[in-house]
Design an enzyme around this catalytic site. Structure first.
Site, PDB file in Angstrom:
ATOM      1  N   ARG A  55     -86.992  56.659 104.873  1.00 46.24           N
ATOM      2  CA  ARG A  55     -88.476  56.530 104.354  1.00 46.24           C
ATOM      3  C   ARG A  55     -88.811  55.127 104.241  1.00 46.24           C
ATOM      4  NH1 ARG A  55     -87.191  61.404 101.779  1.00 46.24           N
ATOM      5  NH2 ARG A  55     -84.939  60.746 102.570  1.00 46.24           N
ATOM      6  N   THR A  56     -87.964  54.138 103.628  1.00 44.66           N
ATOM      7  CA  THR A  56     -88.288  52.677 103.365  1.00 44.66           C
ATOM      8  C   THR A  56     -88.585  51.964 104.847  1.00 44.66           C
ATOM      9  OG1 THR A  56     -86.620  52.981 101.552  1.00 44.66           O
ATOM     10  CG2 THR A  56     -87.347  50.586 102.295  1.00 44.66           C
ATOM     11  N   LYS A  83     -70.762  43.194 116.095  1.00 47.97           N
ATOM     12  CA  LYS A  83     -69.833  42.034 116.604  1.00 47.97           C
ATOM     13  C   LYS A  83     -69.288  41.237 115.508  1.00 47.97           C
ATOM     14  CE  LYS A  83     -72.000  42.368 121.211  1.00 47.97           C
ATOM     15  NZ  LYS A  83     -72.810  41.641 122.060  1.00 47.97           N
ATOM     16  N   ARG A 105     -82.867  45.131 103.950  1.00 46.19           N
ATOM     17  CA  ARG A 105     -82.023  45.979 103.284  1.00 46.19           C
ATOM     18  C   ARG A 105     -80.456  45.628 103.663  1.00 46.19           C
ATOM     19  NH1 ARG A 105     -82.298  52.515 102.423  1.00 46.19           N
ATOM     20  NH2 ARG A 105     -83.984  51.728 100.797  1.00 46.19           N
ATOM     21  N   HIS A 135     -84.210  47.459  94.066  1.00 43.99           N
ATOM     22  CA  HIS A 135     -85.125  48.123  95.047  1.00 43.99           C
ATOM     23  C   HIS A 135     -86.502  48.086  94.726  1.00 43.99           C
ATOM     24  CE1 HIS A 135     -86.570  50.538  98.511  1.00 43.99           C
ATOM     25  NE2 HIS A 135     -85.678  51.499  98.201  1.00 43.99           N
TER      26      HIS A 135
HETATM   27  C1  NCD Z   1     -82.884  54.822  97.814  1.00 40.15           C
HETATM   28  C2  NCD Z   1     -82.304  53.856  98.278  1.00 40.15           C
HETATM   29  O1  NCD Z   1     -81.964  53.714  99.176  1.00 40.15           O
HETATM   30  O2  NCD Z   1     -81.742  52.975  97.190  1.00 40.15           O
HETATM   31  N1  NCD Z   1     -83.818  55.724  98.688  1.00 40.15           N
HETATM   32  C3  NCD Z   1     -84.787  55.267  99.308  1.00 40.15           C
HETATM   33  O3  NCD Z   1     -85.042  53.889  99.417  1.00 40.15           O
HETATM   34  N2  NCD Z   1     -86.080  56.084  99.332  1.00 40.15           N
HETATM   35  C4  NCD Z   1     -82.194  55.854  97.030  1.00 40.15           C
HETATM   36  C5  NCD Z   1     -81.184  56.531  97.511  1.00 40.15           C
HETATM   37  O4  NCD Z   1     -80.706  56.455  98.818  1.00 40.15           O
HETATM   38  O5  NCD Z   1     -80.501  57.554  96.874  1.00 40.15           O
END
Ligand code: NCD
Length: 316
Positions: A55-56, A83, A105, A135
């Site tokens: 999703r993100t 690497k 991320r 987040h």
């Molecule tokens: C979350 C994350 O990655 O922190 N998911 C997300 O971004 N939609 C929550 C999760 O992974 O449970």
């Protein structure tokens, strides 16, 4: 304009409302036939994903493209990170290639902050999840979703004053919970955390929340929204609960529990869901569930964040 978006800690009510209002404007443009805006034309945004994401990552990519930025998506698998290349060398490489914005991320808490303050890059940094820390765009889209369900087209300018939100489950490992604690309370909501004692952080004294271990009591209290969290097995180095069956029976949002909520209470989940563990499939698919609205709202919210971080001085 902000230089970076690393955290929701320290957000004021006014800053949060202003950002959600820009997200409303962005979401409005997404209902048009031509969804693309010229706002970030000539800007390069790199999506730097060292951790898995569906999703993100897609949402940030869509948001950047709809603002006409050039988008480069980089996942650590298949790159020189595998690497052993360091974050420093990766960031300096991206700087040399002319990245204006970096969406990162990373499995390490603090990685986004390190990138933003290191001097390795002059890019605007957006935290798309750092370890168990924060987040922020998830919290913004969650707040947006609650406000939208409450106030519909009359959402602009409003906060979440007086609303009661319960966040349930694997709080210990959840960056979503942390960012929501800061943002929802900045917007005037009250937050109650519910988890098995082993999955409640030990250091919540300074947090503006109440905590408990009884989901039934929290449900019977009639909250405005119940936010279920994924059980994050990939972050668990030991056994935090005896069996999945026991977890589901004590901390899962079953149909029976959801039926005891007031008709107007929302059920939220950031995804990905473990259906049958923290949330019953039928609850996730029910009309009170906002799971897919959260995903949809994420695009407008991330457009607003990219605009906030990258438009104006930096883009000029
Ligand atoms: C979350 C994350 O990655 O922190 N998911 C997300 O971004 N939609 C929550 C999760 O992974 O449970």
């Amino acid at each position: 304009m902000s230089d970076h978006l690393l955290s929701t800690k320290g957000f004021t009510r006014d800053r949060a409302v202003a950002l959600l209002d820009v997200a409303e404007d962005m979401a409005d443009t997404q209902r048009r036939q031509v969804k693309k805006l010229p706002t970030l034309r000539g800007t390069t945004i790199v999506n730097l994903f060292f951790e898995d994401s569906t999703r993100t990552r897609i949402s940030f990519e869509a948001a950047a493209k709809r603002l006409s930025a050039d988008v480069i998506t980089f996942s650590a698998k298949g790159s020189s990170v595998s690497k052993g290349e360091s974050l420093q060398d990766t960031a300096q490489t991206l700087q040399a290639m002319g990245a204006d914005g970096i969406v990162i991320r990373h499995s390490s808490s603090g990685a986004a902050h390190t990138l933003a303050t290191s001097g390795w890059t002059r890019a605007g940094v957006v935290n798309a999840g750092d370890g168990t820390h924060e987040h922020p765009t998830q919290a913004l889209l969650d707040a947006f979703t609650i406000r939208k369900r409450r106030h519909g087209d009359d959402s602009r300018g409003r906060d979440l004053d007086g609303l009661r939100v319960v966040i349930v489950g694997d709080i210990l490992h959840s960056r979503v919970a942390r960012s929501n604690v800061w943002l929802l309370t900045a917007l005037g909501a009250s937050v109650h955390l519910v988890a098995p004692p082993t999955l409640l952080p030990t250091h919540t004294e300074g947090w503006p929340v109440t905590t408990g271990i009884d989901l039934d009591a929290a449900v019977d209290d009639g909250p405005d929204a119940v936010m279920m969290l994924r059980v994050q097995r990939e972050r668990m180095t030991e056994a935090f609960f005896p069996t999945a069956k026991e977890y589901a029976s004590l901390y899962g949002l079953s149909v029976a529990r959801a039926d005891r909520l007031p008709a107007t209470s929302l059920v939220m989940h950031p995804g990905p869901m473990n259906r049958g563990l923290e949330i019953a499939g039928a609850v996730a698919d029910s009309p009170r569930s906002t799971v897919l609205e959260q995903v949809q709202n994420g695009i407008g919210v991330r457009m607003a964040v990219l605009y906030d971080v990258l438009a104006g001085d930096r883009a000029a």
